[in-house]
Design an enzyme around this catalytic site. Structure first.
Site, short mmCIF file in Angstrom:
data_model
loop_
_atom_site.label_atom_id
_atom_site.label_comp_id
_atom_site.label_asym_id
_atom_site.label_seq_id
_atom_site.Cartn_x
_atom_site.Cartn_y
_atom_site.Cartn_z
CB SER A 47 -0.90 0.03 1.23
OG SER A 47 -1.68 -1.14 1.28
N1 SAH Z 1 -0.17 -5.31 4.10
C1 SAH Z 1 0.59 -5.59 2.88
C2 SAH Z 1 -0.20 -5.31 1.62
C3 SAH Z 1 -1.25 -6.35 1.42
S1 SAH Z 1 -1.85 -6.54 -0.23
C4 SAH Z 1 1.92 -4.86 2.89
O1 SAH Z 1 2.25 -4.16 3.88
O2 SAH Z 1 2.67 -5.02 1.93
C5 SAH Z 1 -3.13 -7.66 0.16
C6 SAH Z 1 -2.68 -9.07 0.44
O3 SAH Z 1 -3.83 -9.80 0.86
C7 SAH Z 1 -2.13 -9.81 -0.78
O4 SAH Z 1 -0.81 -10.19 -0.56
C8 SAH Z 1 -3.08 -11.00 -0.92
O5 SAH Z 1 -2.42 -12.20 -1.34
C9 SAH Z 1 -3.64 -11.13 0.49
N2 SAH Z 1 -4.90 -11.87 0.60
C10 SAH Z 1 -5.95 -11.89 -0.24
N3 SAH Z 1 -6.93 -12.70 0.25
C11 SAH Z 1 -6.48 -13.18 1.44
C12 SAH Z 1 -7.03 -14.06 2.43
N4 SAH Z 1 -8.24 -14.60 2.31
N5 SAH Z 1 -6.30 -14.34 3.54
C13 SAH Z 1 -5.05 -13.80 3.69
N6 SAH Z 1 -4.49 -12.97 2.78
C14 SAH Z 1 -5.19 -12.66 1.67
#
Ligand code: SAH
Length: 223
Positions: free
Chosen positions: A60
């Protein structure tokens, strides 16, 4: 005057009003975003943009990270759940905010990202042993370790209300912050379990949360 690009990034966040908490400011200065950004994205590590981290996912923008952590009011010793580890950047910040007596549980549904996040967090040189990373669908939370003091979801949720499993996994004084909306546009909502109050605080764009309490995989693949 900021001495380097990281300090410049943090100073800009403060000036823009996205960073009011001293604890979050310190965490963002201590944990260099450069460790979580790779390859051709590195020159943009300090720019206020979401950046690709591979597997169609993104880290993000610093504005959004700062804003969410600021609103979540994470304190030392708390137990925090993060859904969506991605690069591990937010997890490292949470690890710093809860301190050695706190615990962070962070899940990603993509195992390669869980591994990458571990590697990235290792590069910070900080002790992030209070942060447990695992690969799982955590869209409905992580019952085994509930209740949590704070829950942060960093992928777009199709719905959230008081009956959501994540709301149930908060302790009675707990708070949750999450992007809620459709696959393209969401609002960050902050939920305070004690008052039952739910407030929309910022329009945002996140990658979708996939799984049991998220969007369906087929829809994801058709995009
Ligand atoms: N917080 C992260 C950005 C997250 S992007 C950072 O600091 O870089 C969102 C993430 O959510 C992705 O990596 C994706 O694979 C994950 N995601 C999507 N669905 C999910 C689920 N059901 N459980 C866990 N993670 C999930």
């Amino acid at each position: 005057m900021p001495e380097n690009e990281l300090e410049g990034m943090v100073a800009d966040l403060r000036k823009a009003g996205f960073l009011r908490s001293e604890a979050v400011e310190k965490a963002m200065l201590e944990i260099d975003r450069i460790h979580f950004v790779h390859g051709s994205e590195r020159p943009f590590a300090y720019s206020d943009n979401a950046l690709p981290v591979g597997y169609g996912q993104t880290i993000s923008a610093p504005t959004v990270v700062a804003f969410m952590l600021d609103k979540l009011d994470v304190k030392k010793g708390m137990k925090v759940l993060e859904v969506g580890t991605g690069s591990g950047y937010n997890c490292a910040l949470l690890s710093y905010l809860v301190g050695p007596k706190g615990n962070v549980y962070s899940f990603d549904i993509i195992s390669e990202l869980t591994n990458l996040a571990k590697e990235n967090m290792g590069k910070t040189g900080l002790d992030t042993g209070n942060c447990k990373l695992a690969t799982a669908d955590a869209s409905c939370g992580f019952e085994e370790e509930a209740p949590f003091d704070r829950i942060i979801v960093t992928a777009a949720m199709p719905w959230f209300d008081k009956a959501h499993p994540l709301a149930k996994q908060l302790n009675p004084n707990g708070k949750l912050i999450a992007p809620v909306g459709d696959r393209l546009f969401q609002d960050l909502i902050i939920f305070d379990k004690k008052s039952g109050n739910m407030e929309k605080v910022l329009p945002v764009i996140f990658v979708p949360l996939i799984g049991g309490c998220g969007f369906k995989t087929e829809e994801h693949q058709s995009k």
